[in-house]
Design a protein around this motif. Structure first.
Motif, PDB file in Angstrom:
ATOM      1  N   VAL A 191      46.967  21.710  75.532  1.00 10.05           N
ATOM      2  CA  VAL A 191      47.127  21.835  73.892  1.00 10.05           C
ATOM      3  C   VAL A 191      45.649  22.146  73.648  1.00 10.05           C
ATOM      4  N   VAL A 192      45.576  23.059  72.687  1.00  7.20           N
ATOM      5  CA  VAL A 192      44.142  23.558  72.321  1.00  7.20           C
ATOM      6  C   VAL A 192      43.579  22.640  71.248  1.00  7.20           C
ATOM      7  N   LYS A 193      42.363  22.279  71.475  1.00  9.23           N
ATOM      8  CA  LYS A 193      41.657  21.283  70.751  1.00  9.23           C
ATOM      9  C   LYS A 193      40.740  22.126  69.669  1.00  9.23           C
ATOM     10  N   VAL A 194      41.085  21.956  68.472  1.00 10.67           N
ATOM     11  CA  VAL A 194      40.367  22.608  67.250  1.00 10.67           C
ATOM     12  C   VAL A 194      39.539  21.551  66.467  1.00 10.67           C
TER      13      VAL A 194
ATOM     14  N   ALA B 226      49.333  28.639  64.992  1.00 12.34           N
ATOM     15  CA  ALA B 226      50.791  28.552  64.631  1.00 12.34           C
ATOM     16  C   ALA B 226      51.797  29.885  64.578  1.00 12.34           C
ATOM     17  N   GLU B 227      51.121  30.953  64.297  1.00 10.59           N
ATOM     18  CA  GLU B 227      51.911  31.994  64.238  1.00 10.59           C
ATOM     19  C   GLU B 227      52.468  32.454  65.806  1.00 10.59           C
ATOM     20  N   LYS B 228      51.254  32.208  66.765  1.00 11.65           N
ATOM     21  CA  LYS B 228      51.645  32.343  67.963  1.00 11.65           C
ATOM     22  C   LYS B 228      52.410  31.191  68.704  1.00 11.65           C
ATOM     23  N   GLY B 229      52.668  30.153  68.017  1.00 17.34           N
ATOM     24  CA  GLY B 229      53.680  29.140  68.719  1.00 17.34           C
ATOM     25  C   GLY B 229      52.733  28.287  69.684  1.00 17.34           C
ATOM     26  N   ILE B 230      51.514  28.299  69.551  1.00 15.29           N
ATOM     27  CA  ILE B 230      50.479  27.624  70.532  1.00 15.29           C
ATOM     28  C   ILE B 230      50.234  26.020  69.946  1.00 15.29           C
ATOM     29  N   GLU B 231      50.578  24.967  70.926  1.00 14.63           N
ATOM     30  CA  GLU B 231      50.217  23.643  70.342  1.00 14.63           C
ATOM     31  C   GLU B 231      48.895  23.568  70.443  1.00 14.63           C
ATOM     32  N   PHE B 232      48.495  22.845  69.271  1.00 15.71           N
ATOM     33  CA  PHE B 232      46.924  22.397  69.090  1.00 15.71           C
ATOM     34  C   PHE B 232      46.785  21.023  68.457  1.00 15.71           C
ATOM     35  N   GLU B 233      45.598  20.507  68.789  1.00 16.19           N
ATOM     36  CA  GLU B 233      45.262  19.120  68.736  1.00 16.19           C
ATOM     37  C   GLU B 233      44.152  19.234  67.491  1.00 16.19           C
TER      38      GLU B 233
ATOM     39  N   ALA C 111      36.446  35.449  66.063  1.00 19.31           N
ATOM     40  CA  ALA C 111      36.372  35.748  67.336  1.00 19.31           C
ATOM     41  C   ALA C 111      37.616  35.029  68.047  1.00 19.31           C
ATOM     42  N   ILE C 112      37.735  33.777  67.719  1.00 20.25           N
ATOM     43  CA  ILE C 112      38.665  32.850  67.960  1.00 20.25           C
ATOM     44  C   ILE C 112      40.315  33.690  67.912  1.00 20.25           C
ATOM     45  N   ILE C 113      40.502  33.867  66.719  1.00 20.98           N
ATOM     46  CA  ILE C 113      41.703  34.518  66.212  1.00 20.98           C
ATOM     47  C   ILE C 113      42.040  35.969  66.968  1.00 20.98           C
ATOM     48  N   ARG C 114      40.911  36.720  67.294  1.00 17.60           N
ATOM     49  CA  ARG C 114      40.961  37.820  68.043  1.00 17.60           C
ATOM     50  C   ARG C 114      41.377  37.465  69.562  1.00 17.60           C
ATOM     51  N   TYR C 115      40.887  36.296  70.238  1.00 19.62           N
ATOM     52  CA  TYR C 115      41.110  35.873  71.505  1.00 19.62           C
ATOM     53  C   TYR C 115      42.550  35.615  71.747  1.00 19.62           C
ATOM     54  N   TYR C 116      43.220  34.794  70.597  1.00 18.99           N
ATOM     55  CA  TYR C 116      44.342  34.394  70.845  1.00 18.99           C
ATOM     56  C   TYR C 116      45.529  35.463  70.583  1.00 18.99           C
ATOM     57  N   ALA C 117      45.219  36.352  69.761  1.00 20.31           N
ATOM     58  CA  ALA C 117      45.920  37.260  69.286  1.00 20.31           C
ATOM     59  C   ALA C 117      46.232  38.187  70.545  1.00 20.31           C
ATOM     60  N   GLU C 118      45.149  38.400  71.272  1.00 19.63           N
ATOM     61  CA  GLU C 118      45.083  39.201  72.564  1.00 19.63           C
ATOM     62  C   GLU C 118      45.548  38.493  73.657  1.00 19.63           C
ATOM     63  N   LYS C 119      45.293  37.192  73.912  1.00 21.68           N
ATOM     64  CA  LYS C 119      45.617  36.477  75.074  1.00 21.68           C
ATOM     65  C   LYS C 119      47.082  36.283  75.128  1.00 21.68           C
ATOM     66  N   HIS C 120      47.591  36.014  73.946  1.00 20.09           N
ATOM     67  CA  HIS C 120      49.038  35.820  73.888  1.00 20.09           C
ATOM     68  C   HIS C 120      49.957  36.742  72.957  1.00 20.09           C
ATOM     69  N   LYS C 121      49.515  38.046  73.230  1.00 17.38           N
ATOM     70  CA  LYS C 121      49.896  39.035  72.372  1.00 17.38           C
ATOM     71  C   LYS C 121      51.423  39.221  72.372  1.00 17.38           C
ATOM     72  N   SER C 122      52.042  38.859  73.498  1.00 18.88           N
ATOM     73  CA  SER C 122      53.757  39.148  73.975  1.00 18.88           C
ATOM     74  C   SER C 122      54.333  37.857  73.381  1.00 18.88           C
ATOM     75  N   GLN C 123      53.713  36.999  72.813  1.00 11.87           N
ATOM     76  CA  GLN C 123      54.066  35.459  72.209  1.00 11.87           C
ATOM     77  C   GLN C 123      53.880  35.259  70.824  1.00 11.87           C
ATOM     78  N   GLY C 124      55.085  35.040  70.187  1.00  8.92           N
ATOM     79  CA  GLY C 124      54.912  34.690  68.732  1.00  8.92           C
ATOM     80  C   GLY C 124      54.872  36.197  68.007  1.00  8.92           C
ATOM     81  N   THR C 125      54.187  35.993  66.693  1.00  6.33           N
ATOM     82  CA  THR C 125      53.911  37.081  66.022  1.00  6.33           C
ATOM     83  C   THR C 125      52.737  38.225  66.547  1.00  6.33           C
TER      84      THR C 125
END
Length: 210
Positions: free
Chosen positions: A2-5, A21-28, A68-82
């Motif tokens: 779970v990602v802490k934000v 949320a677009e990537k379906g990643i759980e966060f706290e 920077a954070i949204i670029r990171y997650y969009a790349e890290k989880h490119k095949s997941q979610g949107t």
């Protein structure tokens, strides 16, 4: 994992949350009250030495600066979610182009409006009416360029929703909501349709309530 934000109540943090949320990643979410100066506490400055939000902790990995954070997650989880980056290098280039337009042309003006209209009194200074007027005029010119662009494509980078569109959500919500300047969006046919589209996404509806 779970990602802490840190800092969920502020617009820049919601830029990160809607990406997750677009990537379906759980966060706290962990509140950081900027008005009370919690961002200057030593333990927070260990995470973010400049004292701003958001900050994420992804396991042992810490990262700050919302784009920077949204670029990171969009790349890290490119095949997941949107897929928020596009399918080709050319599409990725347009996403990056319009994400930079948001950061360099759109954001400075809307940030000035947000700060001086919504938060000046809470932060203990008088709104600068001249700056408000100038920022609104500059933002109008930027939105005229958006109107022309969106007359040729559904979204900023093309006919797919991307980081470029997502990045506009939190501060534009201030514009059409508490700032009561919805006319700046509604007076432009294609910008208005684009805003209705992106602000109706389930990810944003979920995040906007936080």
């Amino acid at each position: 994992m779970v990602v802490k934000v840190y800092g969920p109540h502020y617009a820049s943090t919601k830029r990160v949350l809607v990406c997750l949320a677009e990537k379906g990643i759980e966060f706290e979410t962990l509140p950081v009250d900027l008005i009370k100066g919690e961002n200057r506490n030593p333990e927070f400055l260990e995470l973010q030495p400049f004292g701003s939000v958001p900050v994420i902790q992804d396991g042992d990995y810490t990262l700050y600066e919302s784009r920077a954070i949204i670029r990171y997650y969009a790349e890290k989880h490119k095949s997941q979610g949107t897929d928020l980056l596009g399918e080709s290098i050319e599409e990725r280039g347009r996403v990056e182009q319009w994400l930079e337009v948001e950061a360099q042309n759109y954001h400075p003006q809307i940030y000035n409006l947000t700060l001086h209209i919504l938060f000046a009194s809470a932060l203990g200074f008088a709104p600068d009416e001249k700056l408000i007027k100038e920022s609104e005029e500059k933002l109008a010119k930027v939105l005229d360029i958006y109107e022309e662009r969106l007359s040729r494509s559904r979204y900023l980078a093309g006919d797919f929703f991307s980081l470029a569109d997502l990045s506009h959500l939190p501060f534009t919500q201030y514009l059409v909501g508490p700032m009561k300047k919805e006319f700046m969006i509604r007076s432009r046919k294609h910008v208005s349709a684009w805003w209705d589209d992106i602000s109706s996404r389930p990810s944003w509806k979920k995040v906007s309530l936080l």
